[in-house]
Motif scaffolding. Structure first.
Motif, PDB file in Angstrom:
ATOM      1  N   ARG A 250       8.582  -0.897  12.873  1.00  0.00           N
ATOM      2  CA  ARG A 250       9.835  -1.505  13.306  1.00  0.00           C
ATOM      3  C   ARG A 250      10.494  -0.779  14.462  1.00  0.00           C
ATOM      4  NH1 ARG A 250      11.113   0.011   7.943  1.00  0.00           N
ATOM      5  NH2 ARG A 250      12.323   1.896   7.809  1.00  0.00           N
ATOM      6  N   ASP A 266      23.531  -7.044  16.810  1.00  0.00           N
ATOM      7  CA  ASP A 266      23.749  -6.910  15.373  1.00  0.00           C
ATOM      8  C   ASP A 266      25.186  -6.508  15.102  1.00  0.00           C
ATOM      9  OD1 ASP A 266      21.749  -6.451  12.806  1.00  0.00           O
ATOM     10  OD2 ASP A 266      23.709  -5.494  12.657  1.00  0.00           O
ATOM     11  N   ALA A 278      11.425 -16.906  13.580  1.00  0.00           N
ATOM     12  CA  ALA A 278      10.267 -16.567  12.755  1.00  0.00           C
ATOM     13  C   ALA A 278       9.496 -17.816  12.349  1.00  0.00           C
ATOM     14  CB  ALA A 278      10.725 -15.806  11.511  1.00  0.00           C
ATOM     15  N   TRP A 279      10.215 -18.900  12.092  1.00  0.00           N
ATOM     16  CA  TRP A 279       9.505 -20.101  11.635  1.00  0.00           C
ATOM     17  C   TRP A 279       8.633 -20.660  12.747  1.00  0.00           C
ATOM     18  CZ3 TRP A 279      10.471 -24.498  14.414  1.00  0.00           C
ATOM     19  CH2 TRP A 279      11.658 -24.540  15.163  1.00  0.00           C
ATOM     20  N   GLN A 281       7.195 -18.897  15.067  1.00  0.00           N
ATOM     21  CA  GLN A 281       6.014 -18.040  15.140  1.00  0.00           C
ATOM     22  C   GLN A 281       5.060 -18.364  13.996  1.00  0.00           C
ATOM     23  OE1 GLN A 281       6.251 -13.788  14.413  1.00  0.00           O
ATOM     24  NE2 GLN A 281       5.692 -13.511  16.545  1.00  0.00           N
ATOM     25  N   PHE A 282       5.628 -18.611  12.824  1.00  0.00           N
ATOM     26  CA  PHE A 282       4.759 -18.913  11.691  1.00  0.00           C
ATOM     27  C   PHE A 282       3.996 -20.204  11.939  1.00  0.00           C
ATOM     28  CE2 PHE A 282       3.876 -20.865   7.598  1.00  0.00           C
ATOM     29  CZ  PHE A 282       3.152 -19.846   7.025  1.00  0.00           C
ATOM     30  N   GLN A 285       1.295 -19.520  14.128  1.00  0.00           N
ATOM     31  CA  GLN A 285       0.229 -18.793  13.461  1.00  0.00           C
ATOM     32  C   GLN A 285      -0.646 -19.702  12.612  1.00  0.00           C
ATOM     33  OE1 GLN A 285       2.601 -15.483  11.761  1.00  0.00           O
ATOM     34  NE2 GLN A 285       0.922 -14.211  12.494  1.00  0.00           N
ATOM     35  N   MET A 286      -0.073 -20.838  12.206  1.00  0.00           N
ATOM     36  CA  MET A 286      -0.856 -21.777  11.401  1.00  0.00           C
ATOM     37  C   MET A 286      -2.050 -22.305  12.186  1.00  0.00           C
ATOM     38  SD  MET A 286       0.507 -21.825   8.470  1.00  0.00           S
ATOM     39  CE  MET A 286       0.071 -23.299   7.560  1.00  0.00           C
ATOM     40  N   LEU A 570      -5.884  -6.999   3.613  1.00  0.00           N
ATOM     41  CA  LEU A 570      -5.980  -8.382   3.154  1.00  0.00           C
ATOM     42  C   LEU A 570      -7.435  -8.803   3.049  1.00  0.00           C
ATOM     43  CD1 LEU A 570      -3.369 -10.708   4.821  1.00  0.00           C
ATOM     44  CD2 LEU A 570      -3.962 -10.478   2.437  1.00  0.00           C
ATOM     45  N   TRP A 577     -12.192 -10.574  -4.191  1.00  0.00           N
ATOM     46  CA  TRP A 577     -12.099 -11.849  -4.898  1.00  0.00           C
ATOM     47  C   TRP A 577     -13.407 -12.628  -4.765  1.00  0.00           C
ATOM     48  CZ3 TRP A 577     -12.062 -16.663  -2.285  1.00  0.00           C
ATOM     49  CH2 TRP A 577     -11.817 -17.772  -3.089  1.00  0.00           C
TER      50      TRP A 577
ATOM     51  N   LYS B 626       8.672 -14.378   5.992  1.00  0.00           N
ATOM     52  CA  LYS B 626       8.847 -14.311   7.441  1.00  0.00           C
ATOM     53  C   LYS B 626      10.152 -14.987   7.837  1.00  0.00           C
ATOM     54  CE  LYS B 626       5.724 -14.523  11.265  1.00  0.00           C
ATOM     55  NZ  LYS B 626       5.231 -13.171  11.439  1.00  0.00           N
ATOM     56  N   VAL B 627      10.348 -16.186   7.272  1.00  0.00           N
ATOM     57  CA  VAL B 627      11.494 -16.990   7.712  1.00  0.00           C
ATOM     58  C   VAL B 627      12.803 -16.426   7.155  1.00  0.00           C
ATOM     59  CG1 VAL B 627      12.505 -19.294   7.618  1.00  0.00           C
ATOM     60  CG2 VAL B 627      10.065 -19.026   7.990  1.00  0.00           C
TER      61      VAL B 627
END
Lengths: 743, 743
Positions: A250, A266, A278-279, A281-282, A285-286, A570, A577, B626-627
């Motif tokens: 960070r 801030d 962030a959403w 970016q997510f 990322q999908m 990961l 698994w 993330k979000v």
């Protein structure tokens, strides 16, 4: 490799770094002289403006080596500031004592070099020189690296050759020399190899008493895999606390390529952060999912095709040149794989760019994720095909290949006898993976590059020598002096040129290699109980080979901090698994006659295996976290102590809580920080120096050779470089139109 | 329930707490008079020694009510010390200003009552009175509770009746009144009910267009379950930061029952901790597995037997009294369940004791885990049996029951026709679970206890009145004065007596109830799409009913802090996982004719469902973290701000960083802290009072009634209590041999 290590310690002159902190290699072979000169002047200007000392030496061919040295008081200030920043972001708990002008001595060489790295690469607003290798204005800076500490490296390597097992001190030493990111890799391979002893021993027993496809050995292997992965997670967090890097991500700076949507101030801390939703970016990322699909189809198609043609030729085809044709699919595959991989890597890079990660760490992480997907497919798909398609269904599929062939052209096929699937083929492949392939990859990874590197250096030196002879008497005497290495520096400069030409060390690749190895063991290990033994032996060599590669074949990496081995954790989870499911399936399929296997019982086996996996993972993670919670407790205690001290000091109105800590003398310039005895945790409060005692300028108190290197050639380094550019441009034995024009 | 809320606001006299902070009920009916007197004197001695003010009043029957009041300056000091401790353990980031003698005003009633709770219950070494209800010396203390704030509660309840949905402010209010542990339950039911709107809407659509066992609705339901659980985890950590309780478990005190093996002095912080090896505890915890097995066998056997006999009687048996016999199994089951459950709970308690948890929190957590296992079996097994055993295999099992019966005694069985399984039985059970059972349980949980409580109070009051008449003129005048409630206090004391008799509120039970509801939806919801609608309506009532129960039927719970809903999060995870598998299986089994279902395809469906579950869970948890990482970011910013401020203050040699914060006047005794407008986060730096201004003694500046209560009866409260014990012992209308002897 002990002879190599010993061979390297012979030359003190070569091993001494002469106080050079950082080296840039500027290549101007493709530029015209005027551009090269102006670019070079800008480079020297930026460096000196940032308060760095610079010396220029000729490199190989048309390249200049810019040796950079950060004056010690400047460096000390940077180290102190960096520690303050660590404290502010909660990475460490102890506030280093001192004010804005305090200089601190680095606890480890890597801490020092990290500050040098910042001084060279950080943007000018942040107090650096803003030199990013191969980016923007500096695309002709082809190398940017610190020099190796040859003595420490060879000492460490020869120490390792006298014992079988690394210790935590060795890991601390690696951390002190190369930073945490590299140290985490060695910690991982060390921990993994130690864990391998268990399945290796079990494997010998199983090999002797149970044979392959044993239920007992398979279950033990699955449990071992899950426990290892969970243990590593605990161990990783343990090490990140030991090395004071927990949560270090960070405080990393934004990448220059980062696109932000708005600046947020801030309300609590007053920090201005540049944010990107962030959403969003997510969602970006999908795109990993279509990417993984495309990669699967492309690589999978290629592998299936290769596999099918190979089977066809070896099992069905009976025509002429069979013995040569058998190799054709594999050769074609090996030839086309790099092209496809580089195409996919291109897409992956574009995707990662598009994902717009804030820091280089996150960017690398996302990129490694995609590499992992590709590596997984190329490494596992062939053997998976053998295990689950060729052997079980070969008897019905292969004859069809035959028929396809026959309906086309009716070549002379001798025997149309009933096709028999070679059920041992799967085991043979596993044995190959665990023994031969490991030796091959070691040779390919360590030995070959070393030979290539040595030969290449010899060729470059020979060519430089010839070019030097050709240039003789064509320039002024002062230029000549610049072109010829002084006798005291010759060995040193030879080494620097070698390092400038060396490859970058990519620790992610080594980590991925170990993950793939773990995957082989988890997914296919049950087929041959000696697999872990093979891996254990290989890893004994691997850890030394990788260190050898790191120190002698590659540039010293900038000592970047990290608090884990990254997304590979990961990957390990995923492999454990998959390993459980696969082990269950393999044992079920291969234990008895394959014809008797029923789909419903196979599915039931896999289903139960998965539940058992989930159960074991939960238990293992709970138990390990409970039992090894010591470090976390210690961290909490550390925080508590800080607060307690602060409370006491603030109540007794003392002010600075660190004011009572002892004041240590600054370490003199040449004194080598002993990487063996240095504390595992830097003691940030131990080394403040009172402001008044600071030297006004960076006085070199080191050896004469050092001071000669830095002061021997008076005059502007920019001018010296310009002279060199002119001379080298002219002396270059190439038929470059620009060069002939200018000469 | 609005009429109830309004009814409760009628009496100011009754609702005023007269400055009583805490009430103990001492029952001495089973003791001889001398023991009772000496125990009571010790109690009063311990309380006054701890600096608490005490008043004694007669309770119901042979019980005394000890009203405790913590002098305000003592309380203020405790609040301040508790805040300092929070800061030391890293629960909050802002160090409250002030020194050892500072008194702080509590930001919320619950913060104040928590300090009162500590003053009463903490060991003497820690500055408390060391009174633990029903434990050790104090086994005759049958109740220990703070008084309800009736006005605030009824205000809140009537506010809720005017709107459909709770807000975060309401949750903050609950937190302010009852502490974080209770507030987390209401936050959970609120969050869960809001989430229920989605499947309720989808369910109406599915009911209209798709019917039961729809693949689309089932998939949507599974995704919803996983997303909800992951969202709640994020939300929970969000709330724990909002309420400043993150990681609050680590500052909790050791349980008195905790057995430690060695004392460890931390080298860093100097704290002495009493430790018990974690691996030992883990091994002990592994006993959960045999316990769960025993519980499964015991409860499962009972349920299977009940189920089988019920089926036998309703489907096979055709003899006399059939219509009555049909109910026998269920009645027998209901009668034996409490015995078995209490037996199992006994084992569970022994196990949890043996596990030797350090804090009460951890102990409760472990106990809840075991309750969860038992609840799970009794709640889910019957319907699981219907879904997976009775309906699919009933046709082959039920006739066998018949045969067993026939071989024994050959009663008149009329029709031996082919047995037909009633496939709608499963759906009927699900409908029952989602509608009727919910209403029943609400009645059982809220309405019945209220009626019982009210009637019981009336009976007690009537009996006390009779006992009072019987005692008349048998004691001195001063004792009579003690026995008869002064008119100003009568209503108040009636209420206190009621609260002392009330049950304790167990928030874990309510949380478990919601988890079971979530489980019904996840596991069986696909069988009838209107299930979530039923649950949504039920929960609207449930949240109000639970609050009603909490405020009017139960004692006010001590405002214990917690940072989550505890082990139920794990339970939710488990239920979401099981729900996915079960939904897949139910849809597969019940969609078409059951005879056509093949085992292999069913297993394949479940197997695929599990993989999809793992995938969705991973994606959902990554995406949500993330979000919704905002709070975590804010927390980091908060820490950063603290460190920054400290750095600046320490560099400018100011010392205490909070010295510039405003000094607020202490809140006067009677001023009610407004629970609606109080800040969500207590501002620990806002309320120090300079040491010099402290009142030397706790001066009551409140209403006359209050001061009369605390000062009206001068003299030693111990003596007053002894007189009361003698009087009540004598006046008790029981044929106790001791009593008659003493009288």
């Amino acid at each position: 490799m002990s002879w190599l290590a010993r061979q390297e310690t012979h030359d003190y002159e070569e091993n001494d770094n002469l106080g050079v902190d950082w080296v840039l290699q500027y290549e101007f072979g493709d530029l015209d002289q005027a551009t090269a000169i102006s670019e070079f002047r800008a480079l020297i200007h930026d460096l000196t403006e940032a308060g760095l000392r610079v010396q220029v030496r000729p490199g190989h061919g048309s390249a200049l080596l810019v040796c950079i040295r950060v004056p010690r008081d400047h460096l000390g200030k940077m180290v102190h500031q960096s520690r303050i920043k660590d404290w502010l972001f909660g990475i460490t708990n102890t506030l280093p004592a001192g004010d804005e002008k305090t200089t601190a001595t680095a606890a480890t060489p890597s801490e020092e070099i990290r500050s040098v790295y910042h001084a060279v690469t950080w943007q000018k607003e942040l107090g650096g020189a803003g030199i990013t290798r191969k980016f923007g204005n500096w695309k002709n800076i082809t190398a940017s690296f610190p020099l190796h500490d040859r003595d420490a490296c060879s000492e460490l390597l020869s120490k390792w050759n006298r014992k079988t097992n690394l210790t935590v001190q060795d890991l601390d030493t690696i951390r002190a020399l190369f930073g945490e990111k590299v140290a985490f890799y060695f910690a991982f391979i060390h921990c993994y190899s130690l864990f391998l002893v268990v399945p290796a021993a079990l494997g010998i027993l199983a090999w002797w008493f149970l044979g392959p496809y044993s239920i007992i050995y398979g279950s033990a292997l699955c449990v071992w895999c899950v426990v290892f992965v969970e243990f590593w997670k605990v161990r990783e967090s343990d090490l990140s606390l030991r090395w004071n890097v927990k949560g270090v991500g960070r405080l990393k700076l934004n990448r220059t390529q980062y696109v932000w949507e708005k600046e947020v101030k801030d309300p609590i801390s007053g920090q201005v952060t540049r944010t990107f939703p962030a959403w969003k970016q997510f969602l970006r990322q999908m795109l990993l999912i279509p990417f993984a699909s495309i990669a699967s189809v492309a690589l999978g198609g290629l592998i299936v095709f290769t596999f099918a043609s190979e089977v066809f030729i070896s099992e069905v085809y009976n025509g002429p040149l069979k013995e040569y044709l058998e190799f054709v699919p594999t050769i074609l595959f090996s030839l086309s794989l790099p092209a496809i991989t580089s195409f996919l890597t291109g897409i992956a890079t574009h995707l990662t760019d598009y994902e717009n990660h804030r820091t280089q760490d996150l960017y690398d992480l996302a990129q490694t994720q995609k590499t992992f997907v590709m590596n997984f497919i190329t490494a596992f798909l062939p053997t998976l095909l053998t295990a689950y398609v060729y052997v079980p269904f070969g008897a019905s599929i292969v004859p069809r290949l035959d028929i396809l062939r026959r309906t086309g052209l009716d070549v002379n096929m001798a025997n149309h006898k009933e096709f028999q699937v070679d059920t041992s083929r799967f085991q043979a492949e596993v044995i190959y993976l665990s023994m031969t392939a490991q030796v091959f990859s070691f040779t390919e990874e360590v030995v070959l590059p070393y030979v290539k590197h040595v030969l290449w250096q010899k060729w470059r030196n020979y060519r430089d020598h010839k070019a030097g002879l050709a240039r003789q008497r064509s320039f002024s005497k002062s230029t000549d002096l610049l072109l010829i290495d002084p006798p005291g520096e010759a060995a040193f400069l030879r080494r620097v040129r070698g390092e400038a030409d060396a490859d970058e060390y990519k620790v992610e690749e080594d980590i991925l290699e170990m993950c793939v190895q773990f995957g082989y063991l988890a997914v296919f290990g049950v087929a041959w109980p000696l697999v872990p033994l093979g891996f254990l032996l290989n890893n004994w060599l691997e850890v030394r080979g990788d260190f050898f590669k790191l120190t002698l074949e590659c540039q010293r990496p900038p000592p970047i901090r990290a608090d884990s081995i990254g997304p590979c954790v990961l990957g390990l989870d995923f492999l454990a698994w998959m390993g459980t499911l696969s082990t269950a399936a393999i044992v079920h399929l291969y234990r008895g006659p394959m014809a008797e296997v029923r789909l419903s019982s196979l599915l039931l086996t896999i289903f139960i295996a998965e539940q058992v996996y989930l159960g074991i993972r939960f238990t293992a993670s709970t138990a390990l976290q409970k039992v090894f919670s010591d470090t976390l407790r210690r961290e909490e205690a550390g925080r508590y102590a800080v607060r307690k001290a602060f409370l006491e000091s603030s109540q007794s109105q003392h002010g600075s809580p660190g004011s009572s800590s002892r004041v240590r003398q600054r370490v003199r310039f040449h004194e080598r920080v002993n990487v063996y005895s240095s504390d595992s945790a830097p003691s940030p409060d131990g080394s403040p120096s009172p402001t008044g005692e600071q030297p006004q300028h960076d006085v070199l108190r080191g050896s004469d050779r050092e001071s000669e290197f830095w002061t021997g050639r008076e005059g502007d380094p920019a001018d010296a470089g310009v002279k060199l550019i002119r001379a080298l441009h002219a002396g270059q034995p190439r038929d470059d139109p620009k060069m002939t024009k200018l000469a």
